[in-house]
Design an enzyme around this catalytic site. Structure first.
Site, short mmCIF file in Angstrom:
data_model
loop_
_atom_site.label_atom_id
_atom_site.label_comp_id
_atom_site.label_asym_id
_atom_site.label_seq_id
_atom_site.Cartn_x
_atom_site.Cartn_y
_atom_site.Cartn_z
N GLY A 7 0.82 -1.17 0.09
CA GLY A 7 -0.14 0.15 -0.11
C GLY A 7 0.78 1.39 0.01
O GLY A 7 0.66 2.30 0.62
N ALA A 8 2.02 1.06 -0.55
CA ALA A 8 3.28 1.94 -0.33
C ALA A 8 2.86 3.44 -1.39
O ALA A 8 3.71 4.33 -1.00
CB ALA A 8 4.57 1.74 -0.66
N ILE A 12 -0.73 7.29 3.47
CA ILE A 12 0.10 6.54 4.42
C ILE A 12 1.27 6.04 4.21
O ILE A 12 2.49 6.20 4.46
CB ILE A 12 -0.51 5.54 5.55
CG1 ILE A 12 -1.82 6.27 6.15
CG2 ILE A 12 0.13 4.91 6.45
CD1 ILE A 12 -2.96 5.18 6.68
N ASP A 34 2.39 -1.58 -4.34
CA ASP A 34 1.20 -0.96 -4.39
C ASP A 34 0.33 -1.62 -5.64
O ASP A 34 1.44 -1.80 -6.64
CB ASP A 34 0.95 0.57 -4.29
CG ASP A 34 -0.18 0.87 -3.81
OD1 ASP A 34 -1.22 0.78 -4.54
OD2 ASP A 34 -0.39 1.43 -2.77
N ARG A 87 -15.07 3.46 10.91
CA ARG A 87 -14.37 2.40 10.51
C ARG A 87 -14.83 1.22 9.76
O ARG A 87 -14.46 0.71 9.22
CB ARG A 87 -13.18 2.35 11.70
CG ARG A 87 -12.17 3.40 11.72
CD ARG A 87 -11.24 2.91 12.75
NE ARG A 87 -9.95 3.87 13.16
CZ ARG A 87 -10.11 4.89 13.99
NH1 ARG A 87 -10.88 4.95 14.82
NH2 ARG A 87 -8.99 5.46 14.13
N ILE A 117 -2.30 -2.06 9.52
CA ILE A 117 -2.51 -0.67 9.62
C ILE A 117 -3.85 -0.39 9.00
O ILE A 117 -4.83 0.59 9.45
CB ILE A 117 -1.47 0.19 8.90
CG1 ILE A 117 -0.19 -0.05 9.39
CG2 ILE A 117 -1.85 1.68 9.06
CD1 ILE A 117 1.21 0.37 8.56
N HIS A 177 -8.81 -0.37 18.55
CA HIS A 177 -8.58 0.95 17.65
C HIS A 177 -9.74 1.60 16.74
O HIS A 177 -9.50 2.06 15.73
CB HIS A 177 -7.42 0.64 16.61
CG HIS A 177 -6.98 1.51 15.58
ND1 HIS A 177 -6.16 2.61 16.39
CD2 HIS A 177 -6.73 1.82 14.40
CE1 HIS A 177 -5.93 3.43 15.38
NE2 HIS A 177 -6.07 2.97 14.09
#
EC number: 1.1.1.37
Length: 311
Positions: A7-8, A12, A34, A87, A117, A177
């Site tokens: 997910g680069a 984020i 990604d 979320r 994440i 979270h």
């Protein structure tokens, strides 16, 4: 030490890649993946920063080349929250993304430590665990939900309110979270005296801080920069632990099941991932009540993830 970010190319992921390029120990490898075709360009971009961290970038449907030989895998792939979403609205999209990526992790680097994440973390970690279990490679010491954002927010808000030095302020945050499952243990903060009128609003602000950012960005996304810093902090602690240093972080892991199958609490990190799950310490009456009140929500979030994989 090889760290892969899945997910680069996202908000984020790009910031996380930058922080890891700057902060990973010399000699480390950073692998960026990604689905987006821009990813090799992100890698080329950060590779020009003069640190002794080697960077490679991979794009396309298959993350296999990025995962080969990875010691740590950080997954930030997925969609971001927009105003009006919580979320759990993310679940419908992100659940499948996490499942597919973890299936590849199970095949390519089953012994890697994995930090999730992608929200909703309460649920996506359970999805990851079930996928790894189905593949016969699940090691609960090596799967983490990255809840560090709740901790850095707590440290910031507490140090502002109590006029403390942020770098020396530590706030354990337990539970999960999202929303009520986020429980900062304010009673355990050193050098801070509290009155009852402060605790509830500050706890609520920490729980709702993500929404604060979503609304402030006015449809332009959710917390990316602070999340990247939180993820980098956790990843660097994990790397230190894997290198034999004694590090403690709060993180969402499968423990003894006392409160829920997965629960965020202080953990000693080491060469195998989780070395030891540490006690919560003494809780105030407010904290104990909040802990008891969150568990039904947290357990339901976890069950949603388990059912998603096993249905």
């Amino acid at each position: 030490m090889k760290v892969a970010v899945l997910g680069a190319a996202g908000g984020i992921g790009q910031a996380l890649a930058l922080l890891l390029k700057l902060q990973l120990p010399a000699g480390s490898e950073l692998s960026l993946y990604d689905i987006a075709p821009v990813t090799p360009g992100v890698a080329a971009d950060v590779s020009h920063i003069p640190t002794a961290v080697k960077v490679q970038g991979f794009a396309g449907e298959d993350p296999t080349p990025a995962l080969q030989g990875a010691d740590v895998v950080l997954i930030s792939a997925g969609v971001a929250r927009k105003p009006g979403m919580d979320r759990s609205d993310l679940f419908n999209i992100n659940a499948g993304i996490v499942r597919n990526l973890i299936e590849k992790v199970a095949q390519v680097c089953p012994k890697a430590c994995v930090g999730i994440i992608t929200n909703p973390v309460n649920t996506t970690v359970a999805i990851a665990a079930e996928v790894l279990k189905k593949a016969g490679v699940y090691d609960k010491r090596k799967l983490f939900g990255v809840t560090t954002l709740d901790i850095i927010r707590s440290e910031t808000f507490v140090s502002e309110l109590k006029n403390l030095e942020p770098a020396r302020t530590t706030v354990p945050v337990i539970g999960g979270h999202s929303g009520v499952t986020i429980l900062p243990l304010l009673s355990q903060v050193q050098y801070a005296e509290w009155n009852d009128a402060e605790i509830a609003p500050l706890t609520k602000r920490i729980q709702n801080a993500g929404t604060e950012v979503v609304e402030a960005k006015a449809g332009g996304g959710s917390a990316t920069l602070s999340m990247a810093q939180a993820a980098a902090r956790f990843a660097l602690s994990l790397v230190k632990g894997l290198n034999g240093e004694n590090v403690v972080e709060c993180t969402y892991v499968e423990g003894d099941g006392k409160y829920a199958r997965f629960f965020a609490q202080p953990v000693r990190l080491g060469k195998e991932g989780v070395e030891e799950i540490l006690p919560l310490g003494s809780l105030s009456a407010f904290e104990q009540h909040a802990l008891d009140a969150m568990l039904e929500t947290l357990r339901a979030d976890i069950e949603l993830g388990e059912k998603f994989v096993n249905q």
